[in-house]
Design a protein around this motif. Structure first.
Motif, PDB file in Angstrom:
ATOM      1  N   LEU A   1       0.901  -1.134   0.085  1.00  0.00           N
ATOM      2  CA  LEU A   1       0.134   0.055   0.229  1.00  0.00           C
ATOM      3  C   LEU A   1       0.851   1.177  -0.075  1.00  0.00           C
ATOM      4  O   LEU A   1       0.296   2.582   0.265  1.00  0.00           O
TER       5      LEU A   1
ATOM      6  N   THR B   1      -0.066   4.998  -3.548  1.00  0.00           N
ATOM      7  CA  THR B   1      -1.313   5.037  -3.666  1.00  0.00           C
ATOM      8  C   THR B   1      -2.248   5.286  -4.631  1.00  0.00           C
ATOM      9  O   THR B   1      -3.122   5.659  -4.439  1.00  0.00           O
TER      10      THR B   1
ATOM     11  N   TYR C   1       0.828   8.468   1.573  1.00  0.00           N
ATOM     12  CA  TYR C   1       0.784   7.537   2.293  1.00  0.00           C
ATOM     13  C   TYR C   1       0.291   7.624   3.623  1.00  0.00           C
ATOM     14  O   TYR C   1      -0.595   6.982   4.243  1.00  0.00           O
TER      15      TYR C   1
ATOM     16  N   GLN D   1      -2.020   9.628   4.659  1.00  0.00           N
ATOM     17  CA  GLN D   1      -3.365   9.618   4.520  1.00  0.00           C
ATOM     18  C   GLN D   1      -4.307   8.320   4.613  1.00  0.00           C
ATOM     19  O   GLN D   1      -5.375   8.477   5.004  1.00  0.00           O
ATOM     20  N   ILE D   2      -3.644   7.120   4.546  1.00  0.00           N
ATOM     21  CA  ILE D   2      -4.312   5.947   4.564  1.00  0.00           C
ATOM     22  C   ILE D   2      -4.423   5.190   5.746  1.00  0.00           C
ATOM     23  O   ILE D   2      -3.505   5.572   6.621  1.00  0.00           O
TER      24      ILE D   2
ATOM     25  N   SER E   1      -6.467  -0.885  -4.210  1.00  0.00           N
ATOM     26  CA  SER E   1      -7.536   0.117  -3.730  1.00  0.00           C
ATOM     27  C   SER E   1      -8.193  -0.121  -2.385  1.00  0.00           C
ATOM     28  O   SER E   1      -9.017   0.810  -1.531  1.00  0.00           O
TER      29      SER E   1
ATOM     30  N   LEU F   1      -6.934   1.270   0.871  1.00  0.00           N
ATOM     31  CA  LEU F   1      -6.899   2.877   0.918  1.00  0.00           C
ATOM     32  C   LEU F   1      -7.773   3.572   1.618  1.00  0.00           C
ATOM     33  O   LEU F   1      -7.670   4.822   1.742  1.00  0.00           O
ATOM     34  N   GLU F   2      -8.701   2.784   2.243  1.00  0.00           N
ATOM     35  CA  GLU F   2      -9.966   3.755   2.910  1.00  0.00           C
ATOM     36  C   GLU F   2     -10.549   2.988   3.855  1.00  0.00           C
ATOM     37  O   GLU F   2     -10.383   1.773   3.917  1.00  0.00           O
TER      38      GLU F   2
END
Length: 381
Positions: A65, A68, A92, A94-95, A171, A174-175
């Motif tokens: 990861l 991003t 990075y 932010q994840i 993906s 990432l959230e």
């Protein structure tokens, strides 16, 4: 009055020498550069196998990861300069993986995981380029054998699909609150890699023999062995998918005793997640248990198949099943050793490469069941 001709006289005589009849027309027509294409596919096979190993290391080092964004073209260039590295690091940060697991990571530590993922993606680009240049070269030179254009394009299409699935997998992490990629997406990604390997290996086997040889060999197909080895191939593929689920949630590091798990046959709390079906994908104890049990069943089925395959009248076919059994046994031992040691990096990757070796060994035995190599009568005795 016309002169009588002897009944022994040749009806027609011509001093002009007649050309000898041509042979091998079926073999020569549309043959193309079979050896060259076979060598090219073998290079791609080696690159895909390397890709699986690098992908496994990327997962085991929690590096997947670190990038991003998905930029198939411009992403080939890594960050250049301090400002570019800082910008990547900020993305990075932010994840969820950074916020919930790696908060406080230094820039130098980030670079170490970044390079793993960058190398993984770069290798994918190399594979795509090798396929494109190779196919374009053979096609422009009109050296592709008859009936092989669709097969070779199919390999390229699968490679493109694999790239898209790779991003679909990344993906997923990432959230939200997920610390890793979704395990079922990881399993899909690895499963497609093995499908690509399987098709390449089968094509390499086909190109290693002439078309007349293959046509002749089909008359001696052992349908029972072919059917059983097909089942073995599917069984092994399922076990590989289960192994990906184990890797996806680090389930291989939870229970390091064998043959029991936590001192029990069935691990503690195997169904604590609701609804129950989620335990088979997200409960580390149950996921590892299922992987173990399926491994035992695969070995049992493999022994049954080997006991029949080794008795084949064709020596090469029998040898292929002996090799399959040997690789199966080594993979079993390697799997147990990996568990007992808590799945360290080197054993985890060795186990994954062992899966590739077993998959190809099964595929080769299956191929030789369908296309047995010719042998003399004396060899069959």
């Amino acid at each position: 009055m016309a002169q009588k001709r002897s009944i022994f006289e040749e009806v027609a005589s011509d001093d002009t020498p007649k050309a000898a009849p041509k042979t091998g027309l079926i073999e020569k027509r549309g043959r193309g550069a079979r050896k060259g294409i076979r060598a090219w596919l073998m290079v791609i096979f080696a690159l895909v196998m390397m890709m699986i190993a690098v992908g496994g290391l990327t997962r085991l080092t929690d590096s997947g990861l670190s990038i991003t964004e998905w930029k198939p073209v411009t992403g080939a260039v890594p960050p250049m300069g301090d400002a570019a590295w800082t910008a990547e690091f900020e993305k990075y940060q932010q994840i969820p993986e950074y916020q919930l697991q790696n908060e406080g990571m230094s820039l130098s530590e980030f670079k170490s995981i970044y390079w793993w993922e960058w190398g993984h993606r770069q290798l994918g680009r190399v594979i795509g380029m090798v396929w494109f240049l190779g196919y374009a070269g053979f096609a422009l030179a009109r050296k592709v054998p008859t009936g092989w254009h669709k097969r070779l394009i199919f390999i390229g299409a699968l490679g493109g699909l694999q790239g898209a699935i790779g991003w679909w997998m990344v993906s997923s992490g990432l959230e939200g609150t997920r610390l890793d990629v979704a395990s079922y997406r990881l399993a899909t990604h690895l499963g497609l890699a093995f499908i690509i390997l399987g098709f390449i290996a089968w094509f390499v086997f086909l190109l290693g023999r002439t078309e007349p040889d293959l046509m002749q060999a089909r008359r001696a197909t052992d349908k029972k062995l072919f059917g059983m080895s097909t089942g073995m191939l599917h069984f092994a593929f399922l076990q590989i998918i289960l192994g990906a689920l184990v890797a996806g949630i680090d389930a291989g590091r939870g229970y390091t005793d064998w043959p029991l798990m936590g001192g029990q046959v069935l691990p503690p709390d195997p169904f604590y997640i609701t609804p129950i079906w989620r335990n088979f994908f997200e409960n580390p104890a149950l996921v590892q248990f299922v992987h173990r049990v399926m491994g035992y069943l695969l070995v049992i089925y493999g022994i049954v198949l080997w006991s029949k395959g080794r008795k084949s009248a064709n020596r090469t076919t029998a040898g292929a099943f002996n090799l399959m059994a040997a690789v199966l046994f080594l993979q079993l031992v390697l799997g147990i050793v990996t568990v007992l040691n808590g799945a360290p990096l080197h054993l985890g990757i060795a186990h994954q490469i062992g899966a590739v070796a077993l998959f190809v060994a099964i595929l080769r035995a299956r191929f030789l069941s369908f296309y047995p190599k010719p042998q003399s009568v004396r060899e069959g005795l």
